[in-house]
Motif scaffolding. Structure first.
Motif, PDB file in Angstrom:
ATOM      1  N   ALA A 164       0.873  -1.205  -0.023  1.00 53.18           N
ATOM      2  CA  ALA A 164       0.005  -0.045  -0.172  1.00 53.18           C
ATOM      3  C   ALA A 164       0.847   0.965   0.067  1.00 53.18           C
ATOM      4  O   ALA A 164       0.516   2.274  -0.647  1.00 53.18           O
ATOM      5  CB  ALA A 164      -0.998  -0.088   1.382  1.00 53.18           C
ATOM      6  N   GLY A 165       1.841   1.337   0.839  1.00 56.34           N
ATOM      7  CA  GLY A 165       2.792   2.468   0.926  1.00 56.34           C
ATOM      8  C   GLY A 165       3.788   2.740  -0.495  1.00 56.34           C
ATOM      9  O   GLY A 165       3.921   3.858  -0.719  1.00 56.34           O
ATOM     10  N   MET A 166       3.815   1.522  -1.097  1.00 56.80           N
ATOM     11  CA  MET A 166       4.721   1.774  -2.206  1.00 56.80           C
ATOM     12  C   MET A 166       3.849   1.924  -3.455  1.00 56.80           C
ATOM     13  O   MET A 166       3.990   2.939  -4.286  1.00 56.80           O
ATOM     14  CB  MET A 166       5.662   0.609  -2.637  1.00 56.80           C
ATOM     15  CG  MET A 166       6.979   0.578  -1.562  1.00 56.80           C
ATOM     16  SD  MET A 166       7.712   2.098  -1.491  1.00 56.80           S
ATOM     17  CE  MET A 166       8.783   1.971  -2.949  1.00 56.80           C
ATOM     18  N   ALA A 167       2.557   1.484  -3.475  1.00 58.87           N
ATOM     19  CA  ALA A 167       1.964   1.550  -4.716  1.00 58.87           C
ATOM     20  C   ALA A 167       1.293   2.963  -4.878  1.00 58.87           C
ATOM     21  O   ALA A 167       1.069   3.307  -5.897  1.00 58.87           O
ATOM     22  CB  ALA A 167       0.913   0.437  -4.792  1.00 58.87           C
ATOM     23  N   SER A 168       0.417   3.498  -3.780  1.00 62.11           N
ATOM     24  CA  SER A 168      -0.152   4.556  -3.773  1.00 62.11           C
ATOM     25  C   SER A 168      -1.235   4.358  -4.792  1.00 62.11           C
ATOM     26  O   SER A 168      -1.477   3.268  -5.661  1.00 62.11           O
ATOM     27  CB  SER A 168       0.383   5.847  -4.107  1.00 62.11           C
ATOM     28  OG  SER A 168       0.935   5.775  -5.163  1.00 62.11           O
TER      29      SER A 168
ATOM     30  N   VAL B 197      -0.205  -3.395  12.286  1.00 64.83           N
ATOM     31  CA  VAL B 197       0.944  -3.500  11.480  1.00 64.83           C
ATOM     32  C   VAL B 197       0.881  -2.777  10.325  1.00 64.83           C
ATOM     33  O   VAL B 197       1.942  -2.076   9.826  1.00 64.83           O
ATOM     34  CB  VAL B 197       1.775  -4.972  11.586  1.00 64.83           C
ATOM     35  CG1 VAL B 197       2.966  -5.083  11.010  1.00 64.83           C
ATOM     36  CG2 VAL B 197       1.461  -5.523  12.800  1.00 64.83           C
ATOM     37  N   ALA B 198      -0.111  -3.190   9.356  1.00 64.95           N
ATOM     38  CA  ALA B 198      -0.071  -2.829   8.010  1.00 64.95           C
ATOM     39  C   ALA B 198      -0.273  -1.126   8.005  1.00 64.95           C
ATOM     40  O   ALA B 198       0.295  -0.620   7.179  1.00 64.95           O
ATOM     41  CB  ALA B 198      -1.354  -3.313   7.296  1.00 64.95           C
ATOM     42  N   ARG B 199      -1.126  -0.586   9.143  1.00 65.71           N
ATOM     43  CA  ARG B 199      -1.287   0.815   8.839  1.00 65.71           C
ATOM     44  C   ARG B 199       0.091   1.498   9.249  1.00 65.71           C
ATOM     45  O   ARG B 199       0.435   2.510   8.698  1.00 65.71           O
ATOM     46  CB  ARG B 199      -2.407   1.226   9.973  1.00 65.71           C
ATOM     47  CG  ARG B 199      -3.847   0.791   9.354  1.00 65.71           C
ATOM     48  CD  ARG B 199      -4.668   1.289  10.395  1.00 65.71           C
ATOM     49  NE  ARG B 199      -5.210   2.463  10.048  1.00 65.71           N
ATOM     50  CZ  ARG B 199      -6.198   3.110  10.558  1.00 65.71           C
ATOM     51  NH1 ARG B 199      -7.113   2.285  11.464  1.00 65.71           N
ATOM     52  NH2 ARG B 199      -6.737   4.093  10.167  1.00 65.71           N
ATOM     53  N   LEU B 200       0.662   0.945  10.394  1.00 65.25           N
ATOM     54  CA  LEU B 200       1.922   1.533  10.651  1.00 65.25           C
ATOM     55  C   LEU B 200       2.957   1.454   9.554  1.00 65.25           C
ATOM     56  O   LEU B 200       3.514   2.347   9.175  1.00 65.25           O
ATOM     57  CB  LEU B 200       2.246   0.600  11.784  1.00 65.25           C
ATOM     58  CG  LEU B 200       3.614   1.411  12.681  1.00 65.25           C
ATOM     59  CD1 LEU B 200       3.114   2.499  13.492  1.00 65.25           C
ATOM     60  CD2 LEU B 200       4.108   0.204  13.687  1.00 65.25           C
ATOM     61  N   VAL B 201       3.221   0.193   8.988  1.00 67.93           N
ATOM     62  CA  VAL B 201       4.063   0.158   7.959  1.00 67.93           C
ATOM     63  C   VAL B 201       4.020   1.122   6.884  1.00 67.93           C
ATOM     64  O   VAL B 201       4.688   1.723   6.348  1.00 67.93           O
ATOM     65  CB  VAL B 201       4.164  -1.098   7.667  1.00 67.93           C
ATOM     66  CG1 VAL B 201       5.018  -1.261   6.337  1.00 67.93           C
ATOM     67  CG2 VAL B 201       4.712  -2.179   8.552  1.00 67.93           C
ATOM     68  N   ARG B 202       2.583   1.374   6.629  1.00 66.70           N
ATOM     69  CA  ARG B 202       2.288   2.008   5.347  1.00 66.70           C
ATOM     70  C   ARG B 202       2.556   3.553   5.603  1.00 66.70           C
ATOM     71  O   ARG B 202       3.206   4.174   5.049  1.00 66.70           O
ATOM     72  CB  ARG B 202       0.848   2.069   5.034  1.00 66.70           C
ATOM     73  CG  ARG B 202       0.281   3.181   4.149  1.00 66.70           C
ATOM     74  CD  ARG B 202      -1.048   2.782   3.541  1.00 66.70           C
ATOM     75  NE  ARG B 202      -1.426   4.104   2.990  1.00 66.70           N
ATOM     76  CZ  ARG B 202      -2.192   5.104   3.546  1.00 66.70           C
ATOM     77  NH1 ARG B 202      -2.120   5.445   4.815  1.00 66.70           N
ATOM     78  NH2 ARG B 202      -2.566   6.104   2.684  1.00 66.70           N
ATOM     79  N   ALA B 203       2.421   3.982   6.724  1.00 68.66           N
ATOM     80  CA  ALA B 203       2.718   5.337   7.372  1.00 68.66           C
ATOM     81  C   ALA B 203       4.267   5.503   7.222  1.00 68.66           C
ATOM     82  O   ALA B 203       4.550   6.618   6.811  1.00 68.66           O
ATOM     83  CB  ALA B 203       2.102   5.619   8.752  1.00 68.66           C
TER      84      ALA B 203
ATOM     85  N   PHE C  45       6.207   3.996   5.440  1.00 67.25           N
ATOM     86  CA  PHE C  45       6.711   3.889   4.017  1.00 67.25           C
ATOM     87  C   PHE C  45       6.477   5.313   3.437  1.00 67.25           C
ATOM     88  O   PHE C  45       7.442   5.738   2.462  1.00 67.25           O
ATOM     89  CB  PHE C  45       5.940   2.617   3.078  1.00 67.25           C
ATOM     90  CG  PHE C  45       6.833   1.663   3.234  1.00 67.25           C
ATOM     91  CD1 PHE C  45       7.292   1.070   4.347  1.00 67.25           C
ATOM     92  CD2 PHE C  45       7.092   0.853   1.906  1.00 67.25           C
ATOM     93  CE1 PHE C  45       7.798  -0.199   4.303  1.00 67.25           C
ATOM     94  CE2 PHE C  45       7.716  -0.050   1.890  1.00 67.25           C
ATOM     95  CZ  PHE C  45       8.120  -0.638   3.137  1.00 67.25           C
ATOM     96  N   LEU C  46       5.103   5.748   3.481  1.00 69.02           N
ATOM     97  CA  LEU C  46       4.958   7.111   2.776  1.00 69.02           C
ATOM     98  C   LEU C  46       5.790   8.341   3.322  1.00 69.02           C
ATOM     99  O   LEU C  46       6.207   9.043   2.216  1.00 69.02           O
ATOM    100  CB  LEU C  46       3.380   7.558   3.617  1.00 69.02           C
ATOM    101  CG  LEU C  46       2.434   6.678   2.724  1.00 69.02           C
ATOM    102  CD1 LEU C  46       1.124   7.202   3.222  1.00 69.02           C
ATOM    103  CD2 LEU C  46       2.480   6.774   1.205  1.00 69.02           C
ATOM    104  N   SER C  47       6.418   8.135   4.541  1.00 70.06           N
ATOM    105  CA  SER C  47       7.289   9.190   4.845  1.00 70.06           C
ATOM    106  C   SER C  47       8.657   8.951   4.341  1.00 70.06           C
ATOM    107  O   SER C  47       9.509   9.656   3.763  1.00 70.06           O
ATOM    108  CB  SER C  47       7.273   9.666   6.502  1.00 70.06           C
ATOM    109  OG  SER C  47       8.416   8.779   7.243  1.00 70.06           O
ATOM    110  N   LEU C  48       8.922   7.676   4.703  1.00 73.17           N
ATOM    111  CA  LEU C  48      10.644   7.212   4.034  1.00 73.17           C
ATOM    112  C   LEU C  48      10.636   7.424   2.761  1.00 73.17           C
ATOM    113  O   LEU C  48      11.859   7.612   2.342  1.00 73.17           O
ATOM    114  CB  LEU C  48      10.803   5.760   4.907  1.00 73.17           C
ATOM    115  CG  LEU C  48      11.153   5.560   6.243  1.00 73.17           C
ATOM    116  CD1 LEU C  48      11.130   4.291   6.568  1.00 73.17           C
ATOM    117  CD2 LEU C  48      12.349   6.491   6.649  1.00 73.17           C
ATOM    118  N   ARG C  49       9.861   6.889   1.940  1.00 77.27           N
ATOM    119  CA  ARG C  49      10.124   6.682   0.605  1.00 77.27           C
ATOM    120  C   ARG C  49      10.354   8.300  -0.032  1.00 77.27           C
ATOM    121  O   ARG C  49      11.026   8.460  -1.434  1.00 77.27           O
ATOM    122  CB  ARG C  49       9.049   6.098  -0.113  1.00 77.27           C
ATOM    123  CG  ARG C  49       7.708   6.895  -0.242  1.00 77.27           C
ATOM    124  CD  ARG C  49       6.553   6.472  -1.280  1.00 77.27           C
ATOM    125  NE  ARG C  49       5.739   7.204  -1.623  1.00 77.27           N
ATOM    126  CZ  ARG C  49       4.428   6.851  -2.111  1.00 77.27           C
ATOM    127  NH1 ARG C  49       4.284   5.637  -2.291  1.00 77.27           N
ATOM    128  NH2 ARG C  49       3.721   8.063  -2.270  1.00 77.27           N
TER     129      ARG C  49
END
Lengths: 320, 316
Positions: free
Chosen positions: B128-132, B192-198, B200-204
């Protein structure tokens, strides 16, 4: 808060209800076991009859048709018949639901009225002795499984001290004040067990929420205007710190329903939780499905209320 | 840096470079985290308690080699004594041996369910975080939907419907284990999914990822080498708490009689059997209950300590 916001939130709730119904139906459809299995092994019934019955009840229809059929039956309140209690599932659930809602409601009130003062006091003096003690107790309350707290309370208050009854009775032979007193006495332990578990989570959340708010500039402004510390905390800090906590109370409700199932089972409270367990142990599938669906609907409803309350308490949300 | 870092996927690789550049003497973030964790007294005590528990259930049975199902009616419902340090149950079976056996199951379920939740959660969150775009929207809708599900009723429903068929495939004990682990994990991956997505959104959007992208790193390499290691801290914290939640769920299921088959002693099922004898043999209920409580409390304190240790903004 605009009416538009409320309507939009309600419309968002519909797809999640549908989604939950799809998940429930998928679980049910994937589950092994054939309602006509008995007929298959019975030599007196020819296969054609069995096939005709399957066709008649739509078991050979495509999955989506069966789903629509099931959904329309659920919406119309046709939830099936309980084999165990010999009555319609919806009547049965409606009989049991009020007790559960009362126990959950009372436990939430208890949790909130304990957690808010403790959380605020802990946050006003972070890392003080009170804060450390409160945080440790919150962690303990949060880590205690409800079934163990329940058993310990029974051990102390019913067996050792003999103050409170440990079996919840619906048929109390008393009138007037004695009736209410008996009801109150037997509700104390279930409510306390559920409430304390919830209070642990709330204290931690309230504390961090107050800590977030107390550093903001408007609080400093209020202090510098010469408003008393007490008034600053109660009127300025707590009011804003409560916004996320109110939402959390509602968002925690799926977990509270889980706790209620266990608590009702321990104290034999005749609510939907103990109904669910009894139905599972007796293989009463229509009741199991019905109760799960009702709890899921209630959770969606409370999520909706949380959203709307959040918009009402924090007007910035509505204009998003 | 490429030359100095080992090939293993370590959580500290990129940040270690930063520290090295700033200071001559380097402290790896792992050591730094440990240093911060060590200061959290309750977390360290939690770690010690958990270690004792794990050692107890793993090594204990070879020291205290009493069979878990040796029935002795002459010694039933006895309190703690030298012969039975934790007393006996209504069939005169030794509670210490049964507790160690049950603890192994509870801890194994906790860790396995946490792994399931982490794998599913990281996968969904990362995609989710990478695809947008619509993939992200759909996955997040699914996550929110699962978050709205009442966990315990659904857990009960799934186990009720599937336990017989899983039992046939995987055997009685193995079937219950796999089913419970998969279902608990399957209903706990959403945070976990929400946390990882959040994350990813900032780190990428960070410079070091942009640098990797500019150097032509593929999407998979960006994720595995650069983004994921930096997103792991909070995920480990949530994972720790998930172990505790899974242990509570497992014992709740066993307590309600829907977990492991009744002849397998777990902490939850021991409590269930003991609750009818509270008045004459309270020790039978108190020991397994205290074991669940201590384990969960220890894990939660460890999670708290890790959260503080991983949070670089917090001054300790």
């Amino acid at each position: 808060m605009s009416r538009q916001y409320v309507i939009r939130r309600m419309l968002i709730a519909i797809p999640s209800l549908l989604g939950i119904s799809v998940i429930l139906f998928t679980i049910l459809a994937m589950a092994p076991g054939d309602p006509f299995e008995e007929l298959a092994t019975n030599p007196a019934i020819p296969p054609e009859v069995r096939q005709a019955l399957r066709t008649k009840f739509g078991l050979d229809d495509p999955v989506w048709q069966r789903y629509l059929h099931w959904l329309s039956a659920m919406v119309q309140g046709d939830w099936g018949f309980s084999f165990q209690s010999r009555m319609d599932v919806d009547t049965l659930i409606l009989q049991r639901l009020p007790v559960t809602l009362i126990v959950i409601g009372a436990s939430q009130i208890l949790a909130i009225s304990v957690a808010i003062p403790v959380g605020v006091l802990a946050a006003i003096r972070p890392y003080s002795v009170f804060d450390q003690v409160a945080s440790t107790f919150a962690m303990i309350g949060f880590s205690l499984p409800t079934f163990f707290t329940g058993l310990v309370l029974i051990l102390i208050f019913s067996i050792q001290l003999d103050w409170l009854p440990f079996v919840y009775r619906a048929d109390i032979h008393a009138t007037g004040w004695a009736f209410y007193w008996e009801h109150l006495k037997q509700s104390i332990m279930p409510v306390v067990v559920l409430g304390l578990a919830q209070a642990g989570t709330l204290v931690r959340f309230m504390r961090s929420s107050v800590l977030d708010v107390i550093r903001l500039d408007y609080v400093t402004t209020a202090r510098s205007k010469g408003i008393g510390e007490r008034k600053v905390i109660v009127k300025h800090v707590v009011r804003n710190a409560l916004i996320p906590v109110v939402t959390l109370v509602f968002l925690q409700l799926p977990a509270v329903f889980g706790g209620a199932i266990v608590t009702e089972q321990i104290f034999r409270v005749p609510g939907i939780g103990s109904l669910l367990i009894a139905a599972i142990l007796a293989n009463d599938t229509p009741v199991v499905m019905g109760v799960t669906f009702v709890i899921a609907c209630l959770v969606v409803l409370f999520n909706l209320i949380a959203d709307i309350l959040y918009g009402w308490l924090d007007p910035r949300i509505s204009f998003r | 840096m490429a030359g100095s870092t080992p090939a293993s996927l370590s959580a500290d690789a990129p940040a270690a470079g930063v520290v090295q550049a700033r200071k001559a003497r380097s402290i790896s973030p792992a050591i730094e985290t440990w240093r911060r964790f060590r200061r959290h007294v309750l977390a360290v005590s939690g770690a010690i308690v958990l270690l004792i528990m794990v050692l107890g259930v793993l090594v204990g049975p070879s020291i205290w080699a009493v069979p878990i199902n040796e029935i002795d009616f002459t010694a039933k419902l006895q309190g703690p004594s030298l012969k039975h340090p934790l007393g006996t149950d209504d069939l005169g079976q030794d509670l210490l041996a049964r507790m160690m056996y049950g603890g192994k199951i509870s801890l194994a379920v906790g860790f396995a369910a946490m792994m399931v939740a982490l794998v599913v959660g990281v996968l969904v969150g990362a995609v989710a975080g990478m695809a947008s775009g619509w993939v992200d929207a759909a996955l997040m809708w699914l996550t929110d939907l699962f978050l709205a599900l009442p966990t315990l009723p659904l857990l009960l429903l799934v186990i009720y419907l599937f336990r017989d068929s899983v039992k046939q495939v995987l055997g009685v004990e193995g079937g219950a284990f796999v089913l419970i682990v998969v279902v608990i994990g399957g209903l706990r991956w959403m945070p976990v999914a929400r946390l990882v997505r959040a994350q990813f959104l900032s780190l990428r959007e960070k410079e070091f990822v942009e640098a990797a992208r500019a150097l032509g790193a593929s999407k998979v390499r960006q994720v595995v080498q650069h983004i994921l290691p930096n997103a792991l801290g909070p995920v480990i914290v949530v994972g720790t708490i998930d172990v505790a939640t899974a242990i509570i769920f497992e014992s709740t299921l066993s307590f309600l009689g829907l977990g492991f088959p009744s002849d397998v002693p777990t902490w939850g099922s021991m409590l269930r059997d003991a609750k009818d004898y509270l008045d004459i043999a309270p020790h039978w209920a108190l020991f397994p209950g205290a074991a669940i409580f201590l384990t969960v409390l220890a894990i939660n304190f460890i999670g708290d300590g890790l959260r503080d240790a991983f949070d670089p903004r917090r001054v300790l």
